[in-house]
Enzyme design. Structure first.
Site, PDB file in Angstrom:
ATOM      1  CG  HIS A  10      -1.640  -1.216   1.504  1.00 16.14           C
ATOM      2  ND1 HIS A  10      -2.665  -1.647   0.695  1.00 16.14           N
ATOM      3  CD2 HIS A  10      -1.518  -2.154   2.478  1.00 16.14           C
ATOM      4  CE1 HIS A  10      -3.147  -2.787   1.174  1.00 16.14           C
ATOM      5  NE2 HIS A  10      -2.466  -3.110   2.257  1.00 16.14           N
ATOM      6  NE  ARG A  34      -6.000  -8.013  -5.340  1.00 15.69           N
ATOM      7  CZ  ARG A  34      -7.153  -7.621  -5.904  1.00 15.69           C
ATOM      8  NH1 ARG A  34      -7.220  -7.426  -7.206  1.00 15.69           N
ATOM      9  NH2 ARG A  34      -8.231  -7.448  -5.168  1.00 15.69           N
TER      10      ARG A  34
HETATM   11  O1  LIG Z   1      -6.313  -7.988  -2.653  1.00 17.06           O
HETATM   12  P1  LIG Z   1      -6.895  -8.980  -1.705  1.00 17.06           P
HETATM   13  O2  LIG Z   1      -6.186 -10.309  -1.783  1.00 17.06           O
HETATM   14  O3  LIG Z   1      -8.374  -9.134  -1.829  1.00 17.06           O
HETATM   15  O4  LIG Z   1      -6.605  -8.426  -0.241  1.00 17.06           O
HETATM   16  C1  LIG Z   1      -7.094  -7.184   0.205  1.00 17.06           C
HETATM   17  C2  LIG Z   1      -6.884  -7.065   1.713  1.00 17.06           C
HETATM   18  O5  LIG Z   1      -5.525  -7.287   2.001  1.00 17.06           O
HETATM   19  C3  LIG Z   1      -5.163  -7.237   3.365  1.00 17.06           C
HETATM   20  O6  LIG Z   1      -3.784  -7.450   3.474  1.00 17.06           O
HETATM   21  C4  LIG Z   1      -5.519  -5.898   3.977  1.00 17.06           C
HETATM   22  O7  LIG Z   1      -4.749  -4.883   3.396  1.00 17.06           O
HETATM   23  C5  LIG Z   1      -6.991  -5.628   3.718  1.00 17.06           C
HETATM   24  O8  LIG Z   1      -7.325  -4.353   4.222  1.00 17.06           O
HETATM   25  C6  LIG Z   1      -7.305  -5.698   2.235  1.00 17.06           C
HETATM   26  O9  LIG Z   1      -8.686  -5.471   2.026  1.00 17.06           O
END
Ligand SMILES: O=P(O)(O)OC[C@H]1O[C@@H](O)[C@@H](O)[C@@H](O)[C@@H]1O
Length: 265
Positions: A60, A156
């Site tokens: 992030h 991601r």
């Molecule tokens: O991108 P995905 O795999 O759905 O994960 C999303 C989630 O990841 C986690 O590590 C956190 O940061 C959550 O707040 C986020 O909503």
């Protein structure tokens, strides 16, 4: 005291059945429960996460990076407190060794990034502060409470071939390609101050010994972790999150353990 509304969020990596206390819909794969931030405290978001499979490998942005990228004022630093972990469950935080950005990029493209990350065995009560930029992936068989800056920006790097969007170029701009500093870890029962960061702090508080937050004043979020807890005589059930306008003036009671979060900065 105000109990926050809950919102259930479907996730490919979620679970088919949440603990009954959540009263969640059946037959939907829920991965996250979001506690709707109150008007008086919009800067923090609390979630409960339930993972049957690995989440994406992701990072992030910080506040400055989010602003420079035109994504709003707030970046996303977060922290996790593990509420349940199956035997052998792990989460990835940081790299085993420092890698070059180019090596990270090619490892994200072919999936070998999973082997470059440090997978930490976890159990109930382990806490991790995850500053913006930390490359991380929550593993399967893990449930946790997350306190985060209230924004939903996730870049991601890798998603195990699942058909979801990747954000490799954005992630390259923010990812820290180094090992995770161990001082960002803590444990309930051993540490009372779990996080004390630029954006928020988080303490674990026994309801009969509230010294950890003796000096705290102002708005706070209360998340019951264990046992029975109450605020001004109102019970806080596991699975709930409550807002108080001034933590200094409420009376905490019961026989349990609470997480108390407060914005900073
Ligand atoms: O991108 P995905 O795999 O759905 O994960 C999303 C989630 O990841 C986690 O590590 C956190 O940061 C959550 O707040 C986020 O909503």
């Amino acid at each position: 005291m105000q109990k926050l509304e809950r919102k259930f969020v479907e996730k490919v990596w979620g679970v088919d059945r949440l603990p009954p206390v959540f009263g969640a819909p059946q037959d939907v794969r829920i991965g996250e429960v979001w506690y709707d931030p109150p008007a008086e405290l919009q800067s923090l978001l609390v979630k409960a996460l339930f993972a049957s499979e690995r989440l994406s490998v992701q990072a992030h942005p910080s506040d400055d990076q989010a602003q420079a990228m035109g994504l709003g004022r707030s970046g996303k630093s977060e922290c996790w407190v593990i509420t349940a972990a199956e035997d052998g469950a792990t989460i990835a935080v940081g790299f085993r060794e420092r890698v070059s950005p180019e090596a990270m990029r090619s490892a994200a493209l072919d999936g070998s990034i999973v082997d470059l990350l440090e997978w930490h065995p976890v159990e109930r009560g382990d806490a991790f502060y995850i500053p913006a930029g930390t490359v991380h992936a929550i593993g399967g068989g893990v449930s946790l409470i997350e306190v985060q800056q209230n924004t939903d920006i996730t870049f991601r790097l890798y998603d195990y071939g699942r058909p979801r969007e990747l954000h490799l170029d954005d992630a390259m701009q923010v990812a820290i390609t180094e090992p995770y500093p161990s001082h960002y870890r803590s444990r309930l029962g051993e540490d009372t101050q779990l996080v004390d960061s630029e954006h928020f702090r988080l303490a674990s508080v026994a309801t009969n010994e509230t010294g950890a937050i003796a000096e705290w004043i102002g708005k706070a979020l209360l998340i019951p972790f264990e046992g029975r807890a109450s605020v001004d005589g109102v019970e806080l059930a596991i699975g709930e999150c409550s807002f108080v306008d001034d933590i200094a003036t409420v009376e905490i009671g019961g026989d349990g353990l609470l997480l108390v979060a407060q914005p900073q900065g």
